[in-house]
Write an enzyme that holds these catalytic residues in place. Structure first.
Site, PDB file in Angstrom:
ATOM      1  N   GLU A   1      -3.445   8.591  -1.848  1.00  8.42           N
ATOM      2  CA  GLU A   1      -2.611   7.393  -1.688  1.00  8.42           C
ATOM      3  C   GLU A   1      -1.756   7.088  -2.903  1.00  8.42           C
ATOM      4  O   GLU A   1      -1.450   5.941  -3.186  1.00  8.42           O
ATOM      5  CB  GLU A   1      -3.477   6.178  -1.354  1.00  8.42           C
ATOM      6  CG  GLU A   1      -4.496   6.457  -0.266  1.00  8.42           C
ATOM      7  CD  GLU A   1      -5.139   5.208   0.273  1.00  8.42           C
ATOM      8  OE1 GLU A   1      -5.962   4.636  -0.467  1.00  8.42           O
ATOM      9  OE2 GLU A   1      -4.831   4.802   1.394  1.00  8.42           O
ATOM     10  N   GLU A   2      -1.384   8.121  -3.634  1.00  7.48           N
ATOM     11  CA  GLU A   2      -0.640   7.888  -4.866  1.00  7.48           C
ATOM     12  C   GLU A   2       0.743   8.525  -4.869  1.00  7.48           C
ATOM     13  O   GLU A   2       1.643   8.014  -5.525  1.00  7.48           O
ATOM     14  CB  GLU A   2      -1.436   8.448  -6.058  1.00  7.48           C
ATOM     15  CG  GLU A   2      -2.730   7.730  -6.279  1.00  7.48           C
ATOM     16  CD  GLU A   2      -3.607   8.388  -7.333  1.00  7.48           C
ATOM     17  OE1 GLU A   2      -4.500   7.703  -7.839  1.00  7.48           O
ATOM     18  OE2 GLU A   2      -3.407   9.574  -7.638  1.00  7.48           O
TER      19      GLU A   2
ATOM     20  N   GLU B   1     -18.668   6.773  -4.876  1.00  4.78           N
ATOM     21  CA  GLU B   1     -17.494   7.648  -4.831  1.00  4.78           C
ATOM     22  C   GLU B   1     -17.511   8.646  -5.990  1.00  4.78           C
ATOM     23  O   GLU B   1     -17.274   9.836  -5.821  1.00  4.78           O
ATOM     24  CB  GLU B   1     -16.230   6.792  -4.894  1.00  4.78           C
ATOM     25  CG  GLU B   1     -14.940   7.594  -4.840  1.00  4.78           C
ATOM     26  CD  GLU B   1     -13.737   6.686  -5.023  1.00  4.78           C
ATOM     27  OE1 GLU B   1     -13.435   6.317  -6.183  1.00  4.78           O
ATOM     28  OE2 GLU B   1     -13.109   6.329  -4.015  1.00  4.78           O
TER      29      GLU B   1
ATOM     30  N   ASP C   1       0.015  10.978  -0.030  1.00  4.57           N
ATOM     31  CA  ASP C   1      -1.052  11.983   0.014  1.00  4.57           C
ATOM     32  C   ASP C   1      -2.414  11.337   0.282  1.00  4.57           C
ATOM     33  O   ASP C   1      -2.524  10.115   0.328  1.00  4.57           O
ATOM     34  CB  ASP C   1      -1.070  12.784  -1.288  1.00  4.57           C
ATOM     35  CG  ASP C   1      -1.569  11.944  -2.462  1.00  4.57           C
ATOM     36  OD1 ASP C   1      -1.275  10.728  -2.520  1.00  4.57           O
ATOM     37  OD2 ASP C   1      -2.267  12.497  -3.326  1.00  4.57           O
TER      38      ASP C   1
ATOM     39  N   TRP D   1       0.849  -1.205   0.000  1.00  4.38           N
ATOM     40  CA  TRP D   1       0.000   0.000   0.000  1.00  4.38           C
ATOM     41  C   TRP D   1       0.878   1.246   0.000  1.00  4.38           C
ATOM     42  O   TRP D   1       2.096   1.138   0.238  1.00  4.38           O
ATOM     43  CB  TRP D   1      -0.924  -0.009   1.235  1.00  4.38           C
ATOM     44  CG  TRP D   1      -2.191   0.743   0.966  1.00  4.38           C
ATOM     45  CD1 TRP D   1      -2.553   1.955   1.446  1.00  4.38           C
ATOM     46  CD2 TRP D   1      -3.256   0.316   0.121  1.00  4.38           C
ATOM     47  NE1 TRP D   1      -3.776   2.319   0.938  1.00  4.38           N
ATOM     48  CE2 TRP D   1      -4.224   1.333   0.120  1.00  4.38           C
ATOM     49  CE3 TRP D   1      -3.481  -0.831  -0.674  1.00  4.38           C
ATOM     50  CZ2 TRP D   1      -5.406   1.241  -0.625  1.00  4.38           C
ATOM     51  CZ3 TRP D   1      -4.652  -0.911  -1.406  1.00  4.38           C
ATOM     52  CH2 TRP D   1      -5.598   0.107  -1.373  1.00  4.38           C
TER      53      TRP D   1
END
Ligand SMILES: *[C@@H]1O[C@H](CO)[C@@H](O)[C@H](O)[C@H]1NC(C)=O
Ligand SMILES: *[C@@H]1O[C@H](CO)[C@@H](O)[C@H](O)[C@H]1NC(C)=O
Ligand SMILES: *[C@@H]1O[C@H](CO)[C@@H](O)[C@H](O)[C@H]1NC(C)=O
Ligand SMILES: *[C@@H]1O[C@H](CO)[C@@H](O)[C@H](O)[C@H]1NC(C)=O
Ligand SMILES: *[C@@H]1O[C@H](CO)[C@@H](O)[C@H](O)[C@H]1NC(C)=O
Ligand SMILES: *[C@@H]1O[C@H](CO)[C@@H](O)[C@H](O)[C@H]1NC(C)=O
Ligand SMILES: *[C@@H]1O[C@H](CO)[C@@H](O)[C@H](O)[C@H]1NC(C)=O
Length: 629
Positions: free
Chosen positions: A209-210, A436, A206, A150
């Site tokens: 998550e990238e 989303e 961030d 992750w």
């Protein structure tokens, strides 16, 4: 989604917040008012449906666990993210303070769940002695660690969790429960503030998550947490370790991200993007204080640079080639907005929580000008105002005088905000469900995770602001200014399990950092893990093995690596595992491949990030191949 391999970036996240309708938002007679009144109540209920142990959509979730979405496949969001959960809890606390008393049990359950989660050893590391485990972005819904590869650590979550719990603690103090605030809640907050004070100046992933770097959203949230944490500590008569970093965080926030037109969302990274990103707008709504000045160092929604930033980011989505959904919408009208224009996750669509967040941002700014009874337009914010009020000039407007334009300008901004809510309304299905994203391409269907908790929470907080309901103020009355000279900083944190809140009584182990490095050629979608014969290393159990990181992987050097804190002095036997892309059986190295390592003695005073040993290994055994799923 899934954080698949060497070349994939982490994907996505989630999150949220929530809230409750309390009857103050009665329909005002137009259809937008009616929509909001109904959707607000429904959204709050949908938030609660995603919280354990009784949430109707999340069977199996522990008490107080806020699940990102009930969706378990395409994408699998059936986890709890610290950030999303904290933002959601902030909205729940705000709704509680606004009068919805039945929410208190959700808050109490949350505090307990987070006290436990802080102590869980996870792939970001251990809780003791240095708090590094607190930076783990997500956990399983039964409060155990998530072991997959992750984008970690993520340093916004602890700050946002502190903010939610500080708001609640202040309420407790004002309602005769100072002792509880001090003995039960503060120990949880204190661990998070220690983490923030220690690691705000280290890179992390961030909110999407990238990107590994420094994120505006994280820095802004960290600043708020340290300022509010310091004030709460004083009220409670305790020490805040880490809060002394607030001034330097303010300096960094104000100096490092601004490029003259907008805030670059991610710095200290090489992400190849323009940097126009919802990150910066969501950051300011999370830091909103209706009583704060527009020049405050916290960068409030009414801040001139913030308004220029808002325009630059929204304008990027007015491109109808990129976003056919916005074709024909004139300037000055709200549009469907997403994270950033280079986004490819689920094709990079508009998000409900971001489009509602754009409206919330504008309602926040209007509330601040109303409170101040004044609005100053400067060169930086002029273009923002001209787009919606062409007669805008560089000057200070006040409500005084018959011809005052102040009410007209505020009305123009409010109408602009409403037009973003109209977009949310237009693309919300009849049953009020909020996923989303919604597709940027006709027929503009909802997509990605269904019933996203954060989408619902964002709708509730937007509705509060539109209804004139504001969260408690947090900026000190004298305001905040950043120092002129920015310097790097870190305060060594103090970490202890919050046992009065329900944390297990874990004790300090003396650890040393071992960096596992292995050359292992892998295909896209495959992951490499390390395990060994000690508890720390997962006791040869695939489910407890440590995922390695492929960010240093190149064709010349197929490097997989991770730094892991291991109990000092132990002799460990260890080896590597291949995790395939479609759930095939894991591939272990050949018999006899096990290596031995002695973990060096620890030095409790050493820098927690210092690496004591680096391995130089090469995969020994057969390689894997894709399952073609
Ligand atoms: C640390 O702080 C200094 C001073 O503000 C800044 O220049 C630097 O970019 C920061 N680094 C990180 C990773 O936050
Ligand atoms: C509009 O978006 C398309 C597709 O992403 C891109 O190729 C083009 O450069 C954009 N135009 C402008 C003016 O930014
Ligand atoms: C968006 O809609 C287009 C056109 O209907 C479709 O091809 C595409 O797969 C959809 N994308 C997502 C992520 O739902
Ligand atoms: C550490 O905690 C464990 C589990 O609570 C306990 O069994 C052990 O005795 C403790 N060790 C020390 C040194 O306190
Ligand atoms: C792990 O393996 C090493 C090397 O064989 C051995 O010395 C050590 O005692 C083992 N530890 C445990 C907990 O089994
Ligand atoms: C060597 O590694 C395997 C896993 O590959 C494990 O099952 C086995 O117990 C290990 N042997 C020793 C002596 O630690
Ligand atoms: C791993 O790859 C690097 C770079 O090619 C090389 O220097 C190193 O010796 C390799 N390690 C092993 C154990 O093969």
């Amino acid at each position: 989604m899934g954080f698949l391999s060497a070349k994939s970036i982490a994907w996505l996240s989630v999150l949220a917040a929530c809230g409750v309708a309390n009857g103050s938002n009665l329909p005002r007679g137009n259809s937008l008012d009616a929509f909001i009144a109904k959707q607000r109540a429904l959204s709050l209920q949908n938030v609660l449906n995603n919280i354990g142990p009784d949430g109707s959509r999340v069977p199996g979730a522990g008490a107080g666990v806020i699940v990102a979405s009930p969706s378990t496949v395409n994408p699998d969001y059936f986890y709890t993210w610290t950030r999303d959960a904290a933002l959601t809890m902030k909205t729940i606390v705000d709704e509680f303070i606004l009068g919805n008393k039945k929410l208190q049990s959700y808050i109490e359950d949350f505090i307990r769940s987070q006290a436990i989660i802080q102590t869980v050893t996870n792939p970001s590391g251990t809780f003791l002695p240095n708090g590094v485990g607190i930076g783990e972005p997500k956990y399983k819904v039964d409060l155990t660690r998530y072991n997959g590869a992750w984008g970690r650590p993520q340093r916004d979550g602890p700050a946002l969790r502190a903010v939610a719990l500080i708001t609640y603690s202040n309420w407790l103090i004002s309602h005769g429960q100072k002792k509880k605030a001090k003995t039960v809640v503060w120990p949880v907050i204190s661990n998070d503030l220690s983490y923030v004070g220690q690691y705000w100046n280290s890179t992390g992933f961030d909110l999407w998550e990238e990107v590994q770097g420094s994120s505006f959203f994280a820095t802004q949230s960290q600043f708020r947490a340290l300022v509010e944490g310091d004030a709460l500590a004083k009220r409670l008569g305790v020490t805040c370790t880490g809060c002394d970093q607030a001034a330097q965080v303010a300096c960094f926030l104000n100096e490092a991200y601004w490029n003259g037109e907008y805030f670059i969302a991610n710095i200290n990274s090489n992400d190849g993007r323009t940097g126009k990103d919802a990150n910066t707008v969501l950051g300011s709504i999370a830091a909103f204080d209706v009583d704060a000045s527009c020049d405050d160092a916290s960068i409030q929604p009414c801040n001139s640079r913030g308004l220029s930033n808002f325009k630059a980011w929204v304008d990027a989505f007015r491109n109808a080639t990129l976003y056919p959904i916005n074709k024909g919408v004139p300037k000055g009208k709200g549009i469907a907005v997403g994270r950033y224009t280079e986004d490819v996750y689920y094709d990079g669509n508009p998000w409900y929580l971001i489009t509602a967040g754009a409206a919330e941002y504008l309602y926040d700014a209007v509330a601040q000008w109303k409170t101040q009874g004044s609005l100053t337009i400067d060169k930086t914010s002029l273009a923002f105002f001209r787009e919606i009020y062409p007669a805008a000039q560089v000057k200070t407007y006040t409500p005084k005088g018959k011809r005052s334009e102040f009410p007209s300008i505020l009305k123009a901004v409010t109408n602009y905000a409403d037009s973003f809510v109209e977009v949310v309304k237009k693309y919300t299905p009849k049953d009020g469900s909020l996923s989303e994203q919604f597709n940027k391409t006709s027929p503009f269907n909802p997509t990605s995770a269904a019933d996203l908790t954060w989408s619902y929470a964002a709708f509730v907080s937007m509705s509060e602001r539109r209804a004139g309901q504001y969260p408690p103020s947090w900026v000190p009355a004298k305001g905040l200014t950043a120092p002129q000279q920015c310097t790097p900083g870190s305060t060594r944190g103090v970490y202890a399990p919050a046992t009065a809140a329900g944390a297990p009584d874990v004790n300090v182990t003396c650890t040393s950092n071992v960096r596992f490095e292995v050359n292992a050629t892998s295909y896209y979608g495959e992951n490499i893990l390390v395990t060994g014969n000690t508890t720390d290393l997962g006791a040869w159990d695939f489910d407890n093995a440590w995922p390695l990181d492929a960010s240093g992987y190149t064709a010349q050097r197929p490097l997989w690596a991770a730094t892991i804190a291991l109990t000092a002095g132990q002799t460990v036997s260890y080896g590597y595992i291949r995790q395939e892309d479609c759930g095939q059986d894991p591939i272990w190295e050949s018999a006899g491949a096990n290596r031995t390592l002695v973990v060096p003695a620890c030095d409790p005073d050493a820098d927690p990030e210092v690496v004591h040993v680096v391995t130089d290994d090469a995969w020994q055994g057969v390689t894997g191949s894709t399952g073609g799923c």
